[in-house]
Design a protein around this motif. Structure first.
Motif, mmCIF file in Angstrom:
data_model
loop_
_atom_site.group_PDB
_atom_site.id
_atom_site.type_symbol
_atom_site.label_atom_id
_atom_site.label_comp_id
_atom_site.label_asym_id
_atom_site.label_seq_id
_atom_site.Cartn_x
_atom_site.Cartn_y
_atom_site.Cartn_z
ATOM 1 N N ARG A 157 9.875 7.612 1.850
ATOM 2 C CA ARG A 157 10.451 8.848 1.320
ATOM 3 C C ARG A 157 9.364 9.911 1.151
ATOM 4 O O ARG A 157 9.602 11.092 1.458
ATOM 5 C CB ARG A 157 11.133 8.561 -0.006
ATOM 6 C CG ARG A 157 11.694 9.785 -0.717
ATOM 7 C CD ARG A 157 12.565 9.385 -1.902
ATOM 8 N NE ARG A 157 11.876 8.488 -2.811
ATOM 9 C CZ ARG A 157 11.048 8.886 -3.771
ATOM 10 N NH1 ARG A 157 10.782 10.181 -3.924
ATOM 11 N NH2 ARG A 157 10.474 8.006 -4.585
ATOM 12 N N PHE A 158 8.185 9.519 0.686
ATOM 13 C CA PHE A 158 7.093 10.485 0.548
ATOM 14 C C PHE A 158 6.767 11.128 1.894
ATOM 15 O O PHE A 158 6.614 12.350 1.996
ATOM 16 C CB PHE A 158 5.837 9.806 -0.007
ATOM 17 C CG PHE A 158 5.974 9.250 -1.394
ATOM 18 C CD1 PHE A 158 6.958 9.694 -2.260
ATOM 19 C CD2 PHE A 158 5.093 8.268 -1.839
ATOM 20 C CE1 PHE A 158 7.080 9.175 -3.545
ATOM 21 C CE2 PHE A 158 5.196 7.743 -3.124
ATOM 22 C CZ PHE A 158 6.184 8.199 -3.970
ATOM 23 N N ARG A 212 -0.199 17.573 2.730
ATOM 24 C CA ARG A 212 -1.198 17.753 1.665
ATOM 25 C C ARG A 212 -0.889 16.854 0.477
ATOM 26 O O ARG A 212 -1.782 16.227 -0.096
ATOM 27 C CB ARG A 212 -1.248 19.218 1.219
ATOM 28 C CG ARG A 212 -2.387 19.513 0.252
ATOM 29 C CD ARG A 212 -2.310 20.914 -0.321
ATOM 30 N NE ARG A 212 -1.256 21.029 -1.334
ATOM 31 C CZ ARG A 212 -1.051 22.113 -2.081
ATOM 32 N NH1 ARG A 212 -1.815 23.183 -1.916
ATOM 33 N NH2 ARG A 212 -0.086 22.147 -2.967
ATOM 34 N N TRP A 213 0.370 16.794 0.073
ATOM 35 C CA TRP A 213 0.774 15.942 -1.054
ATOM 36 C C TRP A 213 0.468 14.480 -0.740
ATOM 37 O O TRP A 213 -0.071 13.763 -1.588
ATOM 38 C CB TRP A 213 2.261 16.125 -1.335
ATOM 39 C CG TRP A 213 2.736 15.487 -2.604
ATOM 40 C CD1 TRP A 213 2.893 16.088 -3.817
ATOM 41 C CD2 TRP A 213 3.092 14.104 -2.791
ATOM 42 N NE1 TRP A 213 3.333 15.172 -4.757
ATOM 43 C CE2 TRP A 213 3.463 13.941 -4.155
ATOM 44 C CE3 TRP A 213 3.140 12.987 -1.961
ATOM 45 C CZ2 TRP A 213 3.880 12.722 -4.689
ATOM 46 C CZ3 TRP A 213 3.551 11.763 -2.491
ATOM 47 C CH2 TRP A 213 3.911 11.639 -3.833
ATOM 48 N N CYS A 214 0.816 14.050 0.463
ATOM 49 C CA CYS A 214 0.595 12.644 0.830
ATOM 50 C C CYS A 214 -0.889 12.305 0.852
ATOM 51 O O CYS A 214 -1.286 11.203 0.445
ATOM 52 C CB CYS A 214 1.240 12.349 2.187
ATOM 53 S SG CYS A 214 3.052 12.382 2.166
ATOM 54 N N LEU A 215 -1.717 13.236 1.318
ATOM 55 C CA LEU A 215 -3.158 12.972 1.330
ATOM 56 C C LEU A 215 -3.717 12.987 -0.092
ATOM 57 O O LEU A 215 -4.607 12.185 -0.415
ATOM 58 C CB LEU A 215 -3.886 13.984 2.204
ATOM 59 C CG LEU A 215 -5.376 13.692 2.421
ATOM 60 C CD1 LEU A 215 -5.587 12.348 3.110
ATOM 61 C CD2 LEU A 215 -6.047 14.805 3.226
ATOM 62 N N ALA A 216 -3.193 13.858 -0.957
ATOM 63 C CA ALA A 216 -3.640 13.867 -2.353
ATOM 64 C C ALA A 216 -3.281 12.554 -3.035
ATOM 65 O O ALA A 216 -4.079 12.010 -3.815
ATOM 66 C CB ALA A 216 -3.011 15.046 -3.095
ATOM 67 N N TYR A 254 -0.209 10.990 -10.176
ATOM 68 C CA TYR A 254 1.062 10.461 -9.667
ATOM 69 C C TYR A 254 0.851 9.088 -9.037
ATOM 70 O O TYR A 254 1.610 8.153 -9.291
ATOM 71 C CB TYR A 254 1.662 11.427 -8.647
ATOM 72 C CG TYR A 254 3.089 11.096 -8.269
ATOM 73 C CD1 TYR A 254 4.149 11.820 -8.799
ATOM 74 C CD2 TYR A 254 3.384 10.042 -7.386
ATOM 75 C CE1 TYR A 254 5.458 11.519 -8.462
ATOM 76 C CE2 TYR A 254 4.688 9.725 -7.059
ATOM 77 C CZ TYR A 254 5.723 10.466 -7.593
ATOM 78 O OH TYR A 254 7.023 10.151 -7.267
ATOM 79 N N ALA A 255 -0.172 8.973 -8.199
ATOM 80 C CA ALA A 255 -0.419 7.704 -7.502
ATOM 81 C C ALA A 255 -0.696 6.578 -8.489
ATOM 82 O O ALA A 255 -0.149 5.470 -8.354
ATOM 83 C CB ALA A 255 -1.585 7.855 -6.528
ATOM 84 N N PHE A 290 0.554 1.605 -10.808
ATOM 85 C CA PHE A 290 0.298 0.731 -11.955
ATOM 86 C C PHE A 290 1.585 0.314 -12.643
ATOM 87 O O PHE A 290 1.684 -0.796 -13.155
ATOM 88 C CB PHE A 290 -0.628 1.424 -12.958
ATOM 89 C CG PHE A 290 -2.067 1.473 -12.525
ATOM 90 C CD1 PHE A 290 -2.529 0.681 -11.482
ATOM 91 C CD2 PHE A 290 -2.966 2.320 -13.159
ATOM 92 C CE1 PHE A 290 -3.852 0.727 -11.074
ATOM 93 C CE2 PHE A 290 -4.292 2.375 -12.758
ATOM 94 C CZ PHE A 290 -4.737 1.577 -11.715
ATOM 95 N N SER A 291 2.585 1.187 -12.670
ATOM 96 C CA SER A 291 3.851 0.796 -13.293
ATOM 97 C C SER A 291 4.488 -0.345 -12.511
ATOM 98 O O SER A 291 4.995 -1.306 -13.103
ATOM 99 C CB SER A 291 4.802 1.990 -13.378
ATOM 100 O OG SER A 291 5.130 2.483 -12.093
#
Length: 233
Positions: free
Chosen positions: A107-108, A115-119, A189-190, A195-196
């Motif tokens: 989904r990502f 840019r979001w995916c690389l961040a 976010y990552a 971790f959750s």
């Protein structure tokens, strides 16, 4: 960097590979359970942004990206093999649980920007050097009691995480002009996302072992050890 084509035989691997630390084992087992999906996502995210890298101006970084993807590909292969052993060892639900993370990553890639995916990817890679330093400099003799196929899996993985620690960082800097708010958001976010999942899954593994008698000590003692491990971590 080097691409090390590691082969390990997990057919006789122990799921609780440090008998006196079952909770810690399951913390890393839970982490492993989704890593083959994460590594695939990392490679796709990095390749997306690589398209906007001026390879002629940055040949070294372009080569590093290739090496990064090759290393992560081997990580995915070995963790998938260990995870298959995990599933067949009395935890059949863990495959579908990890598949939810796979679906998140898909989904990502489909709905978020490169840019979001690389961040997000850089956020994960930020943890690698920290964990690597712990295992290679702070863990002392604790690793000598680990079952051999698994200790080799993790030490090889952590060593290469340290080795390619700067690739996502440098790629982001060159392609997206070092956008710090985006990088910080991606890291937070990552870490929360991963971790959750890891903590939920580790608790489920531990509780399954307690219910089946594979961990024979009391639930209270197990919870105390879990609390201590989280505090130290």
């Amino acid at each position: 960097m080097l691409v090390r084509k590691v082969e390990l035989d997990f057919s006789d691997a122990k799921i609780r590979w440090a008998e006196d630390q079952p909770e810690f084992c399951h913390l890393l087992n839970a982490t492993s359970s989704f890593l083959h999906h994460l590594e695939s996502f990392l490679n796709k995210a990095v390749r997306q942004s690589r398209k906007d890298l001026d390879a002629a101006a940055h040949p070294g970084l372009d080569l590093d990206v290739s090496m990064f993807c090759a290393q992560e590909g081997w990580h995915a292969k070995l963790h998938a093999q260990f995870n298959a052993k995990l599933v067949e060892s009395g935890y059949p639900w863990i495959g579908p649980a990890a598949d939810k993370m796979r679906d998140d990553f898909a989904r990502f890639l489909a709905t978020k920007s490169p840019r979001w995916c690389l961040a997000y990817s850089e956020g994960f890679e930020t943890v690698g050097p920290i964990v690597s330093q712990f295992f290679f400099e702070e863990a002392g003799d604790v690793l000598y009691d680990w079952d051999e196929p698994t200790v080799y899996l993790w030490l090889w993985h952590f060593a290469e995480e340290y080795e390619h620690r700067s690739v996502c960082n440098h790629l982001f800097k060159e392609v997206y002009d070092n956008n710090y708010p985006a990088r910080i958001y991606g890291m937070v976010y990552a870490l929360c996302h991963q971790f959750s999942y890891t903590l939920r899954t580790a608790n489920a593994l531990i509780n399954a072992d307690l219910a089946a008698g594979r961990i024979t000590e009391s639930k209270l003692r197990s919870k105390l050890r879990r609390s201590e491990e989280r505090r130290v971590g």
